[in-house]
Design a protein around this motif. Structure first.
Motif, PDB file in Angstrom:
ATOM      1  N   LEU A 123       0.788  -1.229   0.000  1.00 57.33           N
ATOM      2  CA  LEU A 123       0.000   0.000   0.000  1.00 57.33           C
ATOM      3  C   LEU A 123       0.822   1.282   0.000  1.00 57.33           C
ATOM      4  O   LEU A 123       0.450   2.252  -0.661  1.00 57.33           O
ATOM      5  CB  LEU A 123      -0.956   0.016   1.210  1.00 57.33           C
ATOM      6  CG  LEU A 123      -1.981  -1.104   1.254  1.00 57.33           C
ATOM      7  CD1 LEU A 123      -2.778  -1.031   2.550  1.00 57.33           C
ATOM      8  CD2 LEU A 123      -2.889  -1.055   0.043  1.00 57.33           C
ATOM      9  N   CYS A 124       1.904   1.324   0.742  1.00 65.29           N
ATOM     10  CA  CYS A 124       2.672   2.557   0.892  1.00 65.29           C
ATOM     11  C   CYS A 124       3.521   2.812  -0.350  1.00 65.29           C
ATOM     12  O   CYS A 124       4.535   2.145  -0.579  1.00 65.29           O
ATOM     13  CB  CYS A 124       3.546   2.501   2.138  1.00 65.29           C
ATOM     14  SG  CYS A 124       4.586   3.969   2.312  1.00 65.29           S
ATOM     15  N   THR A 125       3.123   3.777  -1.127  1.00 63.79           N
ATOM     16  CA  THR A 125       3.835   4.130  -2.359  1.00 63.79           C
ATOM     17  C   THR A 125       5.280   4.517  -2.082  1.00 63.79           C
ATOM     18  O   THR A 125       6.185   4.170  -2.850  1.00 63.79           O
ATOM     19  CB  THR A 125       3.117   5.293  -3.061  1.00 63.79           C
ATOM     20  OG1 THR A 125       1.758   4.931  -3.283  1.00 63.79           O
ATOM     21  CG2 THR A 125       3.778   5.649  -4.373  1.00 63.79           C
ATOM     22  N   VAL A 126       5.523   5.204  -0.981  1.00 67.87           N
ATOM     23  CA  VAL A 126       6.866   5.683  -0.682  1.00 67.87           C
ATOM     24  C   VAL A 126       7.815   4.527  -0.396  1.00 67.87           C
ATOM     25  O   VAL A 126       8.873   4.411  -1.026  1.00 67.87           O
ATOM     26  CB  VAL A 126       6.845   6.684   0.499  1.00 67.87           C
ATOM     27  CG1 VAL A 126       8.253   7.144   0.840  1.00 67.87           C
ATOM     28  CG2 VAL A 126       5.946   7.877   0.179  1.00 67.87           C
ATOM     29  N   SER A 127       7.476   3.655   0.543  1.00 64.43           N
ATOM     30  CA  SER A 127       8.395   2.551   0.857  1.00 64.43           C
ATOM     31  C   SER A 127       8.528   1.583  -0.310  1.00 64.43           C
ATOM     32  O   SER A 127       9.614   1.049  -0.554  1.00 64.43           O
ATOM     33  CB  SER A 127       7.982   1.825   2.140  1.00 64.43           C
ATOM     34  OG  SER A 127       6.718   1.227   2.007  1.00 64.43           O
ATOM     35  N   ARG A 128       7.450   1.357  -1.043  1.00 64.53           N
ATOM     36  CA  ARG A 128       7.532   0.474  -2.212  1.00 64.53           C
ATOM     37  C   ARG A 128       8.500   1.062  -3.250  1.00 64.53           C
ATOM     38  O   ARG A 128       9.297   0.353  -3.849  1.00 64.53           O
ATOM     39  CB  ARG A 128       6.150   0.270  -2.855  1.00 64.53           C
ATOM     40  CG  ARG A 128       5.109  -0.380  -1.956  1.00 64.53           C
ATOM     41  CD  ARG A 128       5.451  -1.786  -1.488  1.00 64.53           C
ATOM     42  NE  ARG A 128       5.847  -2.623  -2.603  1.00 64.53           N
ATOM     43  CZ  ARG A 128       6.858  -3.499  -2.564  1.00 64.53           C
ATOM     44  NH1 ARG A 128       7.557  -3.667  -1.480  1.00 64.53           N
ATOM     45  NH2 ARG A 128       7.145  -4.223  -3.608  1.00 64.53           N
TER      46      ARG A 128
END
Length: 142
Positions: A123-128
């Motif tokens: 879900l987390c665009t940043v960590s992905r």
């Protein structure tokens, strides 16, 4: 890029080593070099990592119970590799969440580990984006 997928900010110099970061909705964050209280780019990266996951977890868990404490700590080591390039290592996002006693609090506590994992995994665009190592293009407009 499409209008639906595009995300952007604008960074304007306000002085030596001082900048304002603006989003399209009018929000402003002061950015600096670390010589004063302005956020550095690395601190904003850490804030983005933690904030992205915090939002994912909070939006679902708080439907069960309002947290008595909801703190996310993000840390990492800024290192210089053998080639002299700077980067971050050992990135960690730590959740410190407390829910009130009772059935609602128990339900919220029970789902938090799953929510953290789902945020991290998909879900987390940043960590992905960080974990996948997305290329960054830089250029000067003529």
């Amino acid at each position: 890029m499409t209008a639906e997928s595009l995300r952007s900010v604008e960074i304007e110099r306000t002085g030596v080593g001082a900048y304002d970061v603006r989003n399209v909705r009018g929000g402003v964050i002061e950015l600096g070099t670390g010589d004063d209280d302005r956020f550095t780019p690395v601190e904003l990266l850490l804030a983005a990592l933690g904030g992205c996951t915090a939002i994912d977890v909070d939006l679902v868990a708080s439907r069960r119970a309002e947290p008595a404490r909801f703190v996310v700590r993000v840390r990492g080591d800024k290192v210089r590799d053998e080639g002299g390039a700077n980067r971050m290592e050992n990135l960690e996002v730590e959740f410190d969440i407390e829910f009130p006693p009772g059935t609602d609090g128990d339900q919220a506590r029970k789902i938090v580990p799953r929510l953290i994992q789902q945020s991290h995994d998909r879900l987390c665009t940043v960590s992905r984006t960080v974990e996948l190592g997305t290329p960054v293009s830089t250029f000067q407009r003529s």
